[in-house]
Design a protein around this motif. Sequence first.
Motif, mmCIF file in Angstrom:
data_model
loop_
_atom_site.group_PDB
_atom_site.id
_atom_site.type_symbol
_atom_site.label_atom_id
_atom_site.label_comp_id
_atom_site.label_asym_id
_atom_site.label_seq_id
_atom_site.Cartn_x
_atom_site.Cartn_y
_atom_site.Cartn_z
ATOM 1 N N GLU A 165 15.459 -6.104 10.149
ATOM 2 C CA GLU A 165 14.585 -7.635 10.534
ATOM 3 C C GLU A 165 15.612 -8.381 11.575
ATOM 4 O OE1 GLU A 165 16.345 -8.394 6.282
ATOM 5 O OE2 GLU A 165 15.212 -6.626 7.444
ATOM 6 N N HIS A 225 3.210 -7.559 -1.157
ATOM 7 C CA HIS A 225 4.540 -7.014 -0.962
ATOM 8 C C HIS A 225 4.842 -6.871 0.753
ATOM 9 C CE1 HIS A 225 5.182 -6.032 -5.069
ATOM 10 N NE2 HIS A 225 3.909 -5.622 -5.148
ATOM 11 N N GLN A 240 5.688 -8.826 2.884
ATOM 12 C CA GLN A 240 6.859 -9.741 3.610
ATOM 13 C C GLN A 240 6.265 -10.501 4.655
ATOM 14 O OE1 GLN A 240 9.987 -7.171 4.705
ATOM 15 N NE2 GLN A 240 10.466 -6.568 2.731
ATOM 16 N N GLU A 241 5.140 -11.437 4.540
ATOM 17 C CA GLU A 241 4.776 -12.310 5.300
ATOM 18 C C GLU A 241 4.305 -11.740 6.608
ATOM 19 O OE1 GLU A 241 7.331 -15.444 6.044
ATOM 20 O OE2 GLU A 241 7.694 -16.109 3.952
#
Length: 275
Positions: free
Chosen positions: A134, A222, A224-225
């Motif tokens: 990320e 799950h 992560q946005e």
Amino acid sequence: MNIAFSSCPNDTFTFHALVHGKLPDAPEVHVTYADIDQTNYWAAHREGPEVMKISYAALPWVLDHYRLLSCGGALGRGCGPLVLTAEKEHDPSFLSGRTIAVPSDRSTAYLLFRLWTAQKLTENVGEIKIMSFEDIMPAVQTGEVDAGLVIHEARFTYPDYGLHMLQDLGEWWEEDTGLPIPLGAIIAKRSLDHKKVEKWIRESVDYAWEYPEDSREYVMEHSQEMSPNVARQHIDLYVNEFTRDLGEDGFAAIRSFLGRAAEEGLVPAFRMEDV
């Protein structure tokens, strides 16, 4: 049964039915959500759950104690890692002597990158910098690194960072070999009944396809946005016929990929019949 896989949409979609007791003959399942770097480490050190998702690039290190299962993993076409730059570049030679951010040095993405650069560059790349995936696109965007190797949903979101694709490594692999690209493998300890585990995973994939709405809440919990649209794209790309069964083409791709990597000295030598 204990199992470890990532929180990515393709994994939660694939294993939803198995994890939530939707399959009448399957055992109770306990899940550990772990990044593939963690599961690669566990497998190499004979730690962690008895069933895990690891990178295909890590497979040669663990075949003495684990067996590759024929279903549940990620392998396909049009789903390869990308090499990104801040400026629009078309020539791979741009990477010579440059700093490249990668998500792991024991991953399919990294092995593909090394095989591609070995074929395309006359000079070596510069520093390889391992970063959380990320963080890679922001690092390329700010100039902290010259290029980045990205995976997963980054292939859908990199334009949001104003970045450009230098190479789709999956596209290169498919053109070079005619084979799909191996990404994530499901392995099980050799002491397990592999046929039964494969049966449960295959049934879980079938359930996911037949009742796609059942897993939506679990997937998004799950993810992560991640937006629902990107999660859906992720599933559509990485959950395919090879997830249900590797088949002849799948096993041929794995042998070709790891065989070439072994010839380049990027992975330990291994017996092809163990794959």
